[in-house]
Write a protein that holds these residues in place. Sequence first.
Motif, PDB file in Angstrom:
ATOM      1  N   ALA A  65       0.853  -1.238  -0.127  1.00  0.00           N
ATOM      2  CA  ALA A  65       0.031   0.093   0.116  1.00  0.00           C
ATOM      3  C   ALA A  65       0.715   1.181   0.017  1.00  0.00           C
ATOM      4  CB  ALA A  65      -0.907  -0.113   1.268  1.00  0.00           C
ATOM      5  N   GLY A  66       2.127   1.303   0.689  1.00  0.00           N
ATOM      6  CA  GLY A  66       2.817   2.656   0.667  1.00  0.00           C
ATOM      7  C   GLY A  66       3.794   2.592  -0.198  1.00  0.00           C
ATOM      8  N   LEU A  76      -7.857   7.877   1.949  1.00  0.00           N
ATOM      9  CA  LEU A  76      -8.716   6.753   1.950  1.00  0.00           C
ATOM     10  C   LEU A  76      -9.919   6.811   0.763  1.00  0.00           C
ATOM     11  CD1 LEU A  76      -9.143   6.928   5.772  1.00  0.00           C
ATOM     12  CD2 LEU A  76      -7.643   5.441   4.505  1.00  0.00           C
ATOM     13  N   GLY A 131      -9.347   2.502   3.968  1.00  0.00           N
ATOM     14  CA  GLY A 131      -8.219   1.923   4.953  1.00  0.00           C
ATOM     15  C   GLY A 131      -8.257   0.295   5.009  1.00  0.00           C
ATOM     16  N   ASP A 137      -8.913   6.763  -2.232  1.00  0.00           N
ATOM     17  CA  ASP A 137      -8.251   5.822  -3.417  1.00  0.00           C
ATOM     18  C   ASP A 137      -9.116   4.862  -4.089  1.00  0.00           C
ATOM     19  OD1 ASP A 137      -6.305   4.262  -4.944  1.00  0.00           O
ATOM     20  OD2 ASP A 137      -4.578   5.636  -4.033  1.00  0.00           O
ATOM     21  N   ARG A 151      -6.238   0.541  -0.443  1.00  0.00           N
ATOM     22  CA  ARG A 151      -5.982   1.587   0.330  1.00  0.00           C
ATOM     23  C   ARG A 151      -7.797   2.249   0.468  1.00  0.00           C
ATOM     24  NH1 ARG A 151      -2.876   2.030  -4.275  1.00  0.00           N
ATOM     25  NH2 ARG A 151      -0.639   2.012  -3.623  1.00  0.00           N
ATOM     26  N   ARG A 152      -8.517   1.971  -0.246  1.00  0.00           N
ATOM     27  CA  ARG A 152      -9.908   2.416   0.006  1.00  0.00           C
ATOM     28  C   ARG A 152     -10.509   2.186   1.381  1.00  0.00           C
ATOM     29  NH1 ARG A 152     -12.258   0.886  -4.388  1.00  0.00           N
ATOM     30  NH2 ARG A 152     -13.116  -1.054  -3.476  1.00  0.00           N
ATOM     31  N   ILE A 204      -1.850   8.593   3.566  1.00  0.00           N
ATOM     32  CA  ILE A 204      -2.753   7.828   2.420  1.00  0.00           C
ATOM     33  C   ILE A 204      -4.140   8.403   2.194  1.00  0.00           C
ATOM     34  CG2 ILE A 204      -4.042   6.295   4.077  1.00  0.00           C
ATOM     35  CD1 ILE A 204      -3.045   3.872   2.347  1.00  0.00           C
TER      36      ILE A 204
END
Length: 438
Positions: free
Chosen positions: A62-63, A117, A127, A119, A124-125, A115
């Motif tokens: 994710a990052g 949230l 969290g 996205d 990612r969406r 991030i």
Amino acid sequence: MSEHEIKELIAAELTAVRSRSLAYTDADDELLVRQHSALMSPLVWDLAHVGNYEELWVLREAGGITPLRPEIDDLYDAFKHPRRDRPSLPILGPQEARRYISGVRGRVLDVLDKIDLDDPDPLRRNGFVFGLVIQHEHQHDETMLATLQLSGQPGLVAEGDLPPGRAGSASGAEEVFVPGGPFLMGTDLLPWAYDNERPAHRVDLPAYWIDRFPVSNGAYAAFIEAGGYDDPRWWSAEGRRWRENSGACAPLFWVRDGGTWWRTRFGRDEPVPMDEPVQHVCWYEADAYARWAGKRLPTEAEWEKACGWDPAADRARKYPWGDEDPGPGRANLGHRAARPAPLGAFPAGASAYGAEQMIGEVWEWTSSRFLPYPGFRSFPYPEYSEVFFGGDYRVLRGGSWAADPAAVRTTFRNWDHPIRRQIFSGFRCARPASPGDA
């Protein structure tokens, strides 16, 4: 809820679960590195594994962060190394494991801060990736508790207080009626739900009765005293083989002394409380008891409808009582105490049909095998659910006293081999309705 509030909630959950993990590993190094049972990993393996899982999913996937310790990935791959083999691996020692997971967590919080949230990427969406690692760590914390129980060492697990039960509830004989008809099983709405809980789909069930409470220690003791373990009428062919090979004659950690049943619980010997739900029984034992009682184990669809369906609103609830988060008056969750609560302790947590203590207390065995729902899609990786479909795994529902609210809901599906008894497992029974029942 705003994005800022969601991020604050995620940060609080990350802090809470890490505090729990560190509390369960606050012991001598020798105890942490020892394997207490071939069924379980050394505690220090679980501790570093949760950090490695965070690194893989939050930092790398994710990052987009460069790997911190790629050389240890293989050591903490649960699919490459069975639990019995993990003590022989060159895993991190207790102090190094603590430093590693602390370093990962600091970077995870940096990713959370940055991030988006909203996205569109599903990892990612809302969290989701943080929900993934929070639930994963809570599940390993419950595994750590099972390891601590197997260790037999006293003084390692905190106790706590529970409300009293309701007089007369220990027999477990009360039932609630669930009318026939369709309901919506699974979920498309809960943002942190796992792939095996999806998609939501209609299931039409005939009417049935299900126990108001989990089966109690007292009711299970009656099964033992009636010769239930020795009577082949109550055991399937596989169950008889397990019984003969294991030599089991009572739940794990029970022993008879004169006229009293005793249990060992986290290194303490104590009389078995007859008004608590029975735990540490395998699927075969649950199935045999249900046959002896003239009933059967519920299917997971029957269990979920009785637990979470609201017939008046024609919709599913997140918890038996509604969508409000669990509170101290509704369920025994999150290691409130190191044991199940007495039957009848949480009437405010009843489902729409009147079934009680379906969330918390013990994982409840169902008759169902672990299979995908129609339209299942693996996410975010096949090894979470997909690789387990089609084996001998049986579904457990509800969450035990050791499960955290973040990893519990009416749609949550757990699964294990039918021989497993070291887990905090119990059950309740069901039976078909007869014509004219209402």
